[in-house]
Structures are given as C-alpha cells and as structure tokens.
Write an enzyme that holds these catalytic residues in place. Sequence first.
Site, PDB file in Angstrom:
ATOM      1  N   LYS A  26      26.160  15.106 -29.858  1.00  0.00           N
ATOM      2  CA  LYS A  26      24.579  14.940 -30.613  1.00  0.00           C
ATOM      3  C   LYS A  26      23.684  15.239 -29.866  1.00  0.00           C
ATOM      4  O   LYS A  26      23.346  14.368 -28.802  1.00  0.00           O
ATOM      5  CB  LYS A  26      24.763  13.631 -31.185  1.00  0.00           C
ATOM      6  CG  LYS A  26      23.407  13.144 -31.930  1.00  0.00           C
ATOM      7  CD  LYS A  26      23.175  11.731 -32.163  1.00  0.00           C
ATOM      8  CE  LYS A  26      23.112  10.913 -30.588  1.00  0.00           C
ATOM      9  NZ  LYS A  26      21.589  11.146 -30.346  1.00  0.00           N
TER      10      LYS A  26
ATOM     11  N   ASP B 147      23.867   5.558 -33.587  1.00  0.00           N
ATOM     12  CA  ASP B 147      24.175   7.065 -33.760  1.00  0.00           C
ATOM     13  C   ASP B 147      25.557   7.283 -34.547  1.00  0.00           C
ATOM     14  O   ASP B 147      25.777   8.631 -34.574  1.00  0.00           O
ATOM     15  CB  ASP B 147      24.380   7.700 -32.339  1.00  0.00           C
ATOM     16  CG  ASP B 147      23.081   7.723 -31.478  1.00  0.00           C
ATOM     17  OD1 ASP B 147      21.955   7.871 -32.270  1.00  0.00           O
ATOM     18  OD2 ASP B 147      23.091   7.733 -30.392  1.00  0.00           O
TER      19      ASP B 147
END
Length: 291
Positions: A17, A145
């Site tokens: 990410k 996340d």
Amino acid sequence: MRQGDTGGPLVETARAKINLALHVTGRREDGYHLLDSLVVFPDIADRLTLEPANGLELRLEGRFASALDGPCQDNLILKAVRRFADMTGAATDVRLTLEKNLPVASGIGGGSADAAAAIRLMECFTGHTLARRQRLDLSLALGADVPVCLDRKPARMGGIGDRLAPAPAMPAAGIVLVNPLEAVSTPAVFRAMTTRDNPPLPDLPERFADLDALCAYLRDTRNDMQAAAETLCPAITAVIAALTALPEVMFARMSGSGATCFALCATDKETRIADTVAEAHPDWWIAAGRL
C-alpha cells in the site's frame, strides 16, 4: 487469486500500500489520527497461499519472515482468519503460508495487506462472501489500513481508514520502492509531529491525463509524517536524495510513516532506476514494478 489446475493451494498476492499523498487532518479524543490520503497498490507484494489442513496453521518464509516479531499465533493473518470464522461460522482447518517479500514496519501496509489477503482467501475457500458492512467491520477491527488493502484499488482514504472513495484511474507509470532497512515506529512518528490539524487533499480531478498530470497534482500535496520520520530516521533523507538525483525520476516521496520511499517514472525506466540505486546502495531494499 488463482488455484492450480490440479486443485492445489489457493494463492493471493498482498500488494504494498503506497500513500502517494498523506495529509494528517486532526486527532480524535480517543487518540486516533484523522487522515486524508491518496493510496495505490503497485504490483510489488507478499504472497499468501491457503490449503486445507487439520486445524489452523501459519508458516512463514521469504526474505523478511524472520523480522516478524512475536509468536506466530499473534500474526495478523491468523487474527483475520479467526475473526472471519467468528463472523461467518466457517471452520478454520486451513494452512496458510506467507512468503514475506515486503520489509516489516516500513510504511507500506505489509501486515494489513497480508490480513486482507487472508480474508479474500477465506471468502473464496469457504464460499462465505461478506457483505460490504461486514467487510468494513471485520477489517477495521484488525487495523486502520486493512479496509483499503481489502479493496486493493486506488482510493482516497479518509477518517481513520473507514472512509474510502474511488480515486481517479492511475496513468501508466513505473514505480520504485526503496527502504534503507531501518524500521520506523508509527506511534513514534505521530508523537514527533508538531502539527496534526493540517488541510486536506486538494480536490481530485475526474482523471489524470498522464503521469505528468499525476505528478503535478502530487506536488501540491504532502506527506505530513515525512518531516517527523526524517528526524527519527535520517536515512529517509538519504533515500529521497538518491532518488531525486536521478533524471528518470519524475516524483519521489516517503510512503506512510516510513521508511519506505517511492519514485514514479515512465513505464520503461523503473528497472534502470532500481539497478542504479542498488549499485550505489547495496544494503538497501529496492523493488521495481508498475502502478
């Protein structure tokens, strides 16, 4: 996700990410920080496989397997499987094998991506497809996340990670990730920040015409954690300097809370950039891919 023709293990990638931009816009009374971030997922990833077993088991392999702290049973992957089973009633008789290719505590959501991959594998393996609200509740319980990693699509991420909106389609681009192999504590970075009530991202366009347009947008944005992270880990400054010195690099910045930094470039330049940086800094972790 794929499965061998002979019915072998299910395989899922857990992509890094990358926060192309990360604005810290406030802090709630419970201590959670509010973010406004543009997130992408290049084809640089851990690899997770699942197969039937007698009981729940996790095996760790790959370059960074030994860097995972604590007992294996506390790994976020196993927490994801157990919470999925609690929510759906599914059995947990599976063996998961994690090929840990991404550095740990490096600002690219590796653990969150691994947990999200485990959820996707369990959905496929058990046939229990979670509703959107269930997915959000499950993933948020694992970490801020995890929701965006579960979707694995370019997104604008807000709130504490619970507000996700589709980002404009990303232009074709190469990307190089560089980490000096120094772990950075996210809580320590937040503590070192001097301001936490910063402006949000500028309005996103409907589309980025090309990589030049994306880089122009990013120059009007920030990573509000970068300055604090550099005080804790000066090697981040050296990584950014090494990347920005290369003429092929169109934009470079730290991702997340660090210490991984990224460089954007034309799609035929990423390997050359990675090779050049690796030659000068053989002790750094370097990976090249595409957005």
